[in-house]
Design an enzyme around this catalytic site. Structure first.
Site, PDB file in Angstrom:
ATOM      1  CB  SER A  71     -12.329 -28.088  12.145  1.00  0.00           C
ATOM      2  OG  SER A  71     -11.052 -27.893  11.687  1.00  0.00           O
ATOM      3  CB  SER A 136      -7.869 -39.895  -2.076  1.00  0.00           C
ATOM      4  OG  SER A 136      -8.279 -40.568  -0.892  1.00  0.00           O
ATOM      5  CG  HIS A 142     -13.120 -43.475   9.467  1.00  0.00           C
ATOM      6  ND1 HIS A 142     -13.344 -42.249   8.873  1.00  0.00           N
ATOM      7  CD2 HIS A 142     -11.812 -43.733   9.258  1.00  0.00           C
ATOM      8  CE1 HIS A 142     -12.221 -41.801   8.329  1.00  0.00           C
ATOM      9  NE2 HIS A 142     -11.278 -42.693   8.539  1.00  0.00           N
ATOM     10  CD  GLU A 161     -14.166 -40.039  12.570  1.00  0.00           C
ATOM     11  OE1 GLU A 161     -14.938 -39.952  11.607  1.00  0.00           O
ATOM     12  OE2 GLU A 161     -13.065 -39.442  12.609  1.00  0.00           O
ATOM     13  CG  HIS A 177      -4.226 -34.261   6.363  1.00  0.00           C
ATOM     14  ND1 HIS A 177      -3.900 -33.045   6.910  1.00  0.00           N
ATOM     15  CD2 HIS A 177      -5.554 -34.424   6.590  1.00  0.00           C
ATOM     16  CE1 HIS A 177      -4.985 -32.510   7.442  1.00  0.00           C
ATOM     17  NE2 HIS A 177      -5.999 -33.318   7.258  1.00  0.00           N
TER      18      HIS A 177
END
Ligand code: 0O2
Length: 222
Positions: A71, A136, A142, A161, A177
């Protein structure tokens, strides 16, 4: 061959094409793990303090993760940045990630305020996907924080984060997800609409639960 060797060789393989030795990469990931520990400890302290004064926890669960090597490499490549240790530290904010799951929507902002009041922690950015949900239907708050970690011979600022969301928002995000996120093009418009509707319904329920809680408190105080 011992386990360390296997991990190291596996990392070397996964890092091929990257301007970094596995040992340097492992050290950087250790720094990110330390930063997660620092932020988690702060959150635990704040949760305990809140429990003592308000007799309930704003935080239901705390999860954390270090971004996987594929990732990290994919994100650097997608954003057009070089694959190097320096580039990870400069360009990626989410290598260390903490997810704070709260009971009610107002708890999310309480947690954010508590973080803002910590003088050794800097809030670098905030994205409020609750006030401005993603297309979505995704909702979450965040924030990227910078926290110092204390090593044997230096103090190193690290970025983490922090995603803060309710149990209900987490339920939707986890299932969405699994079934759709990042597979946008393969998903029919009808399914996308249904998922977004679910997110909106969940948000309405979150709001109702918060006002029921407030009504019960108000009735008790009358
Ligand atoms: P993972 O597997 O959760 O770690 P980016 O999309 O990363 O290039 P940015 O600006 O860094 O851009 O990120 P953004 O969109 O502010 O937040 C990205 C993270 O939020 C994702 O992490 C997800 O955890 C979550 N997220 C964002 N949008 C959605 C969504 O529509 N559905 C779900 N379920 N989660 C979402 P990662 O790293 O992409 O994935």
């Amino acid at each position: 061959m011992d386990n360390f060797q296997i991990v190291s060789e596996d990392m070397d393989r996964q890092l091929s094409g990257m301007d970094a030795k596995a040992s340097e990469f492992k050290m950087l990931m250790t720094y990110y793990e330390c930063a997660i520990l620092e932020v988690k400890t702060k959150l635990d302290v704040l949760n305990n303090e809140f429990k003592a004064t308000d007799e309930r926890n704003p935080i239901s669960t705390i999860k954390s993760r270090i971004k996987s090597i594929p990732s990290i490499l994919e994100k650097l490549d997608r954003k057009g940045y070089p694959s190097s240790i320096e580039s990870i530290q400069t360009h990626l904010d989410d290598v260390a990630g903490i997810r704070v799951i709260c009971s009610f929507i107002d708890d999310i902002y309480k947690v954010l305020d508590m973080l803002k009041n910590q003088d050794d922690l800097k809030i670098l950015s905030i994205k409020d996907y609750i006030k401005n949900p993603k297309k979505s239907g995704y909702r979450s708050l965040h924030c990227v924080v910078e926290i110092p970690i204390y090593l044997s011979n230096e103090k190193k600022p690290m970025r983490v984060e922090v995603q803060i969301r309710t149990i209900a928002m987490d339920f939707w995000a986890s299932l969405e997800h699994q079934i759709r996120y990042k597979k946008f093009s393969d998903t029919s418009a009808d399914s996308i609409k249904k998922l977004t509707n679910c997110a909106d319904t969940i948000y309405e329920t979150d709001m109702k639960m918060m006002s029921i809680r407030q009504k019960i408190i108000d009735d008790k105080n009358d």
